[in-house]
Design a protein around this motif. Structure first.
Motif, short mmCIF file in Angstrom:
data_model
loop_
_atom_site.label_atom_id
_atom_site.label_comp_id
_atom_site.label_asym_id
_atom_site.label_seq_id
_atom_site.Cartn_x
_atom_site.Cartn_y
_atom_site.Cartn_z
N HIS A 34 0.83 -1.21 0.00
CA HIS A 34 0.00 0.00 0.00
C HIS A 34 0.86 1.26 0.00
O HIS A 34 0.57 2.23 -0.72
CB HIS A 34 -0.95 0.01 1.20
N VAL A 38 0.69 4.32 -2.74
CA VAL A 38 0.53 5.73 -2.37
C VAL A 38 1.71 6.54 -2.90
O VAL A 38 1.53 7.61 -3.48
CB VAL A 38 0.42 5.88 -0.84
N ASP A 41 1.58 6.88 -6.66
CA ASP A 41 0.53 7.76 -7.15
C ASP A 41 0.95 9.23 -7.17
O ASP A 41 0.35 10.05 -7.87
CB ASP A 41 -0.72 7.60 -6.28
N TYR A 44 3.94 12.39 -11.29
CA TYR A 44 3.13 13.09 -12.28
C TYR A 44 3.32 12.55 -13.70
O TYR A 44 2.71 13.05 -14.63
CB TYR A 44 3.48 14.58 -12.28
N CYS A 46 5.84 12.88 -15.74
CA CYS A 46 6.28 14.07 -16.47
C CYS A 46 6.70 13.73 -17.90
O CYS A 46 7.21 12.66 -18.18
CB CYS A 46 7.47 14.72 -15.76
N HIS A 47 6.49 14.72 -18.75
CA HIS A 47 7.00 14.60 -20.11
C HIS A 47 8.51 14.80 -20.11
O HIS A 47 9.00 15.73 -19.48
CB HIS A 47 6.33 15.66 -21.00
N VAL A 105 10.05 16.99 -10.03
CA VAL A 105 9.33 18.27 -10.03
C VAL A 105 8.60 18.50 -8.71
O VAL A 105 8.32 19.63 -8.33
CB VAL A 105 8.33 18.38 -11.21
N VAL A 108 10.89 20.26 -6.45
CA VAL A 108 10.89 21.68 -6.78
C VAL A 108 9.62 22.34 -6.23
O VAL A 108 9.65 23.42 -5.66
CB VAL A 108 10.97 21.86 -8.31
N ALA A 109 8.50 21.65 -6.40
CA ALA A 109 7.22 22.26 -6.08
C ALA A 109 6.95 22.31 -4.58
O ALA A 109 6.44 23.29 -4.07
CB ALA A 109 6.08 21.50 -6.77
N ALA B 68 -6.44 7.64 -5.71
CA ALA B 68 -5.18 7.60 -4.98
C ALA B 68 -5.40 7.26 -3.51
O ALA B 68 -6.39 7.69 -2.91
CB ALA B 68 -4.50 8.96 -5.08
N ASP B 69 -4.47 6.50 -2.96
CA ASP B 69 -4.53 6.12 -1.55
C ASP B 69 -5.84 5.43 -1.21
O ASP B 69 -6.37 5.57 -0.13
CB ASP B 69 -4.33 7.37 -0.65
N ILE B 348 5.78 23.92 -12.25
CA ILE B 348 6.81 23.05 -11.70
C ILE B 348 7.52 22.25 -12.79
O ILE B 348 8.28 21.34 -12.52
CB ILE B 348 6.23 22.09 -10.64
N LYS B 349 7.22 22.58 -14.04
CA LYS B 349 7.93 22.05 -15.19
C LYS B 349 7.76 20.53 -15.38
O LYS B 349 8.68 19.84 -15.80
CB LYS B 349 9.43 22.39 -15.12
N CYS B 350 6.60 20.03 -15.05
CA CYS B 350 6.35 18.59 -15.25
C CYS B 350 6.13 18.27 -16.71
O CYS B 350 6.34 17.14 -17.14
CB CYS B 350 5.17 18.13 -14.41
N GLY B 351 5.64 19.25 -17.48
CA GLY B 351 5.47 19.03 -18.91
C GLY B 351 4.21 18.27 -19.29
O GLY B 351 4.05 17.88 -20.44
N ARG B 352 3.31 18.08 -18.36
CA ARG B 352 2.10 17.35 -18.71
C ARG B 352 1.24 18.14 -19.70
O ARG B 352 0.61 17.56 -20.58
CB ARG B 352 1.31 16.99 -17.46
N TYR B 354 2.34 20.04 -21.96
CA TYR B 354 2.98 19.90 -23.27
C TYR B 354 2.63 18.56 -23.91
O TYR B 354 2.24 18.50 -25.08
CB TYR B 354 4.50 20.02 -23.11
N ALA B 355 2.77 17.48 -23.12
CA ALA B 355 2.47 16.15 -23.67
C ALA B 355 1.02 16.07 -24.13
O ALA B 355 0.72 15.54 -25.20
CB ALA B 355 2.76 15.08 -22.62
N MET B 367 7.98 24.05 -25.67
CA MET B 367 8.87 23.61 -24.59
C MET B 367 10.29 24.02 -24.95
O MET B 367 10.77 23.69 -26.03
CB MET B 367 8.78 22.09 -24.46
N ARG B 371 13.16 23.59 -20.14
CA ARG B 371 11.84 23.16 -19.67
C ARG B 371 10.95 24.33 -19.26
O ARG B 371 10.21 24.25 -18.28
CB ARG B 371 11.95 22.17 -18.50
N PRO B 391 -1.04 19.58 -12.72
CA PRO B 391 -1.21 19.17 -11.33
C PRO B 391 -1.20 20.34 -10.35
O PRO B 391 -1.48 20.14 -9.18
CB PRO B 391 0.00 18.26 -11.08
#
Lengths: 442, 434
Positions: A34, A38, A41, A44, A46-47, A105, A108-109, B68-69, B348-352, B354-355, B367, B371, B391
């Motif tokens: 579990h 968690v 999940d 993200y 990320c690309h 990220v 960073v966030a 989630a969770d 936060i530059k995740c790029g989602r 963009y994708a 992009m 980033r 996000p």
């Protein structure tokens, strides 16, 4: 008389025998199912993810985490092992806080990265515990390759070569394979005999023979290997230890940290491993921290880690420094040893304060010490090696040395950080280059 | 403090939060706990005809979808109406109502489609002192195979007929609970109204199979290797429920018909949305089944705070506030032009984004090497997908272009005037503006 923390000198059994196992337990217990879901999940997906870029072995981290999140940790493990066959050990020892997790990220966030290292361990442990080796060999090429050094670079190189259908012989000076994974890493990072289990698991690929107790320059020579094999990979690590260059460093009780760590890893009974009451570790890298923390865990009363420059210059990561501090290690910075004193055995060390440029200040202090560990870096040792660059074997491209047919990687080779994961990447890439070279030769 | 009391179809309750007819309201014990926790009312779990009670399966009754969770997002059930004797339920209802006179106690009913059956049970239910009845025309599993529940709710003529019987044989307010398993929710709602219903409640659960056991190759929940469809509820169904409530609320012929909103109400905010779309109160089940009865306290405090912050005096003043803004696509303003904007400080530059945009939409996000993600206004159609996949809340927003500005995508000046599809030159059926 039973020893305890106050007993002077270097003695064994400072702790209650029952406490040793608890002291050296897993630093990060494996995530349960579990917890893994968690943690997974939070990724993200990320690309062109920054974590992949930050990983020396370029593991597709978002993909393997998604595979965990969808209930297929075995598939996740395959994704990891494709890039890093020692992904199990790297999950335990990688300084993720300065690699993938620093790039995450979410670090960073919000200052809380996805637990990439722990998720990697969850995945790799799952598949390895099933006894599954996820790769098979290509048809035999009839080529034979010698790998010198059964550490991370050599093992990674050998595995990739075996996959390609080559036959590999690994020579290693030590009685066991694994290199620093077996001899050079703190016990609490890889408990339960994981390093040997990983070696055994890796060798399931087939086509690899390990010859232990064979040292380059003593039992084998580079010329001999060149003559007998189609290619040679050198992953010999750094066998020498730097000297303090302070008078008195030959006194009893002054030891190499790497030997202490190796002894500890090989000890069958930690209660019989002696440790000082007042331990001083000199150095600022991972080895220094591993030695200091483990001395403390063995029951030393006072452990000081002394580094000649400031904290931010220490090679040990912030996480490692905090770990040491949390275990009660006192970290002293900007101090260089100038003399080791004692009558036969070390009794105290005199230090001089130095600034970040190592400029002496003329101000000195002394630390009581009955045991001193030197951890100020290792050096390449051996003769007849390919040309050097600085103090390491000069390589270009994927580990090509100055000698045709000889590749090198890992700590002994120039370039890259001295990290397990970097060694794996270099061994793997050299194998690909060796394969390409041999194949091109037809 | 905002006034949370409601009067729904003549039934008073201290707040708009009722527990829906379902397992949480099956017994005196549960209902007393619910009232102690603060629920404004309950709809007692559906009663059936007198005689041997129905039986339930003895294996799993619920299936679920998680986020989630293991956050429960959707719940499916194959439980039937109450499996306890009618008189036991009636006695309990009597006692509870007597002890909680200020709370709403509505009794859900489901008996075969004949007048005597309804007449007979209504008399006995009235004797409990309850505040009203809810006709269960919604249950999509089990009972529907016996010609009740959604089998009635899917035939508007039956809905009207049974409603008429109930109004004829009882003075109690009659709420008709509607099934969503129908093409046009307005039809049964109209039938209920025509039959004299005092209100409708919706939605009941949605026909569903939550998952398939890939080892047994059987739908879940699985009973001895087999599975039957169940009724779906919980947060996942809220958008469907909102739309159906809205459909009724905006239909002229259904004006004035009170609506009890049901379907995925989990927080005060969900409830406020139902109220704004025209529901006079809400009914809750899955949230209580997931978190226990105490959730109502968050719903009460949250709604109260919201109303105070908005300067809205009472629940009644919130009801229907969003209804005038319900529209058809053809009437949406085509001269309203927005562009996505990415807040670089929040990114936060995740790029989602963009994708999503590059792979599946309009290639409107650039992009850079480092980033940095920026919107290409000349490509952006303002689809909002980047906003939805980002996000970080409020990192990407839609910025309205001002009249007079030139939309770099179309090269056209943004018009100030409202214009929709009905008058658009590309519409073959366009009628000239008058």
């Amino acid at each position: 008389m039973t020893a305890n923390a106050l007993t002077p000198g270097i003695v064994a059994g400072r702790l209650d025998p029952a406490d040793y196992a608890e002291q050296f337990t897993d630093l990060h217990p494996r995530l349960d199912d579990h917890e893994a879901l968690v943690a997974a999940d939070r990724c993200y997906f990320c690309h062109d993810a920054p974590c992949i870029t930050a990983c020396p072995t370029d593991i597709d981290i978002p993909l393997f985490i998604r595979q965990i999140a969808t209930g297929t940790p075995e598939a996740a493990a395959r994704t990891i092992f494709q890039q890093n066959i020692l992904g199990g050990m790297c999950a335990r020892v990688c300084p993720t806080e300065t690699l993938c997790e620093q790039a995450c990220v979410r670090e960073v966030a919000e200052g809380k990265p996805v637990k990439i290292g722990e998720l990697q361990r969850y995945a790799t442990d799952t598949l390895m515990e099933q006894g599954v080796h996820p790769f098979s060999r290509a048809a035999s090429t009839g080529r034979r390759i010698a790998v010198v050094g059964a550490g991370p670079a050599g093992m990674a190189c050998a595995h990739r070569l075996a996959m390609k259908g080559h036959d590999v012989v690994i020579f290693d000076a030590r009685p066991k394979a694994g290199g620093l994974n077996e001899y050079g890493i703190a016990a609490y990072k890889t408990p339960g005999g994981f390093a040997q289990a990983e070696v055994d698991w890796l060798l399931k690929i087939g086509g690899i023979t390990v010859e232990n107790g064979k040292a380059l320059g003593r039992d084998i020579t580079l010329d001999g290997l060149k003559a007998d094999y189609d290619a040679v990979f050198l992953g010999v690590g750094l066998g020498g230890v730097n000297a303090l260059n302070a008078p008195g460093e030959d006194k009893a009780g002054v030891l190499d940290a790497v030997d202490f760590i190796a002894d500890l890893r090989q000890a069958s009974d930690l209660s019989r491993l002696p440790v000082g009451r007042d331990v001083v570790v000199i150095g600022g890298g991972m080895t220094a921290v591993d030695a200091a923390v483990q001395a403390k865990l063995l029951g030393a009363l006072n452990v000081s880690l002394v580094y000649r420059r400031g904290r931010d210059r220490m090679n040990a990561s912030k996480f490692e420094q905090d770990l040491a501090a949390s275990k009660g290690v006192r970290i002293i910075t900007n101090a260089t040893p100038v003399a080791v004193r004692g009558n036969g055995a070390v009794r105290e060390i005199e230090f001089e304060y130095t600034d970040d440029d190592l400029k002496p200040t003329g101000q000195t202090f002394r630390l009581a010490a009955d045991q001193v560990f030197k951890a100020i870096g290792q050096t390449l040792s051996g003769d007849g090696l390919p040309a050097l660059e600085g103090r390491k074997i000069k390589v270009s491209g994927a580990g090509r040395t100055s000698i045709a047919g000889v590749w090198a990687g890992g700590d002994c080779a120039s370039g890259g950080d001295d990290l397990t994961v970097t060694a794996v990447a270099e061994g793997r890439d050299a194998a690909e280059d060796i394969h390409a070279t041999l194949t091109a030769e037809g | 403090m905002a006034d949370l009391t409601t009067e729904f179809a003549g039934i008073k309750s201290p707040n708009p939060f009722w527990l829906a007819s379902a397992p949480p309201t099956d017994k005196e014990y549960n209902v007393r706990r619910a009232f102690e926790a603060g629920w404004g009312g309950v709809v007692w779990k559906t009663l059936g005809e007198d005689g041997p009670p129905i039986v339930n399966v003895n294996g799993p009754r619920y299936g679920a979808i998680w986020g989630a969770d293991r956050r429960l997002l959707g719940l499916n059930n194959i439980e039937l109406i109450t499996d306890r004797p009618l008189q036991v339920n009636l006695d309990e209802i009597t006692r509870v109502k007597k002890d909680y006179p200020d709370r709403a106690v509505v009794v859900s009913l489901m008996v075969p489609v004949n007048e005597d059956a309804w007449k007979s049970i209504l008399a006995r239910v009235e004797a409990t002192g309850c505040d009203g009845v809810e006709l269960n025309f919604g249950c999509p599993h089990g009972m529907s195979e016996r010609g009740m529940g959604s089998a009635v709710g899917q035939v508007p003529e039956y809905v009207q007929q049974v409603t008429e019987w109930c109004k004829q044989h009882s003075d109690l307010p009659v709420i008709v609970k509607l099934t969503p398993n129908i093409t046009d929710i307005k039809k049964p709602a109209q039938a209920a109204k025509d039959g004299g219903a005092d209100a409708v409640s919706l939605i009941n659960t949605i026909n569903s199979i939550t998952s398939v056991d890939l080892d047994l190759f059987a739908p879940e929940p699985t009973i001895d290797g087999k599975g039957a469809h169940g009724g779906y509820c919980g947060p996942a169904v809220k958008p469907i429920a909102l739309n159906m409530v809205a459909e009724i609320a905006r239909t002229p012929s259904l004006q004035g018909l009170p609506i009890s909103g049901i379907g995925g109400v989990t927080t005060w905010k969900d409830a406020a949305e139902f109220l704004a779309l025209g529901a006079g109160n809400v009914q809750v089940c899955t949230a209580a089944m997931t978190y226990g009865f105490k959730v109502v306290q968050e719903m009460i405090s949250g709604l109260s705070q919201y109303l105070d912050e908005k300067g809205i005096a009472s629940v009644q003043d919130l009801v229907g506030r969003a209804v005038p803004n319900l529209s058809d696509w053809q009437h949406l303003n085509l001269n309203y032009v927005t562009k996505a904007h990415i807040d670089q400080d929040a990114c936060i530059k995740c790029g989602r984004c963009y994708a999503a945009c590059e792979d599946t939409s309009h290639q409107a996000i650039a992009m850079s090497e480092d980033r940095t993600f920026t919107v290409k206004d000349e490509e952006c159609v303002a689809c909002n997908l980047c906003v939805n996949v980002c996000p970080v809340e409020d990192c990407i927003t839609m910025v309205e272009m001002q009249p007079g500005e030139v939309d770099p995508r179309t090269g056209k000046v943004v018009e100030k005037e409202y214009a929709n599809w009905t008058t658009h030159p590309n519409n073959p059926g366009a009628c000239a503006a008058e």
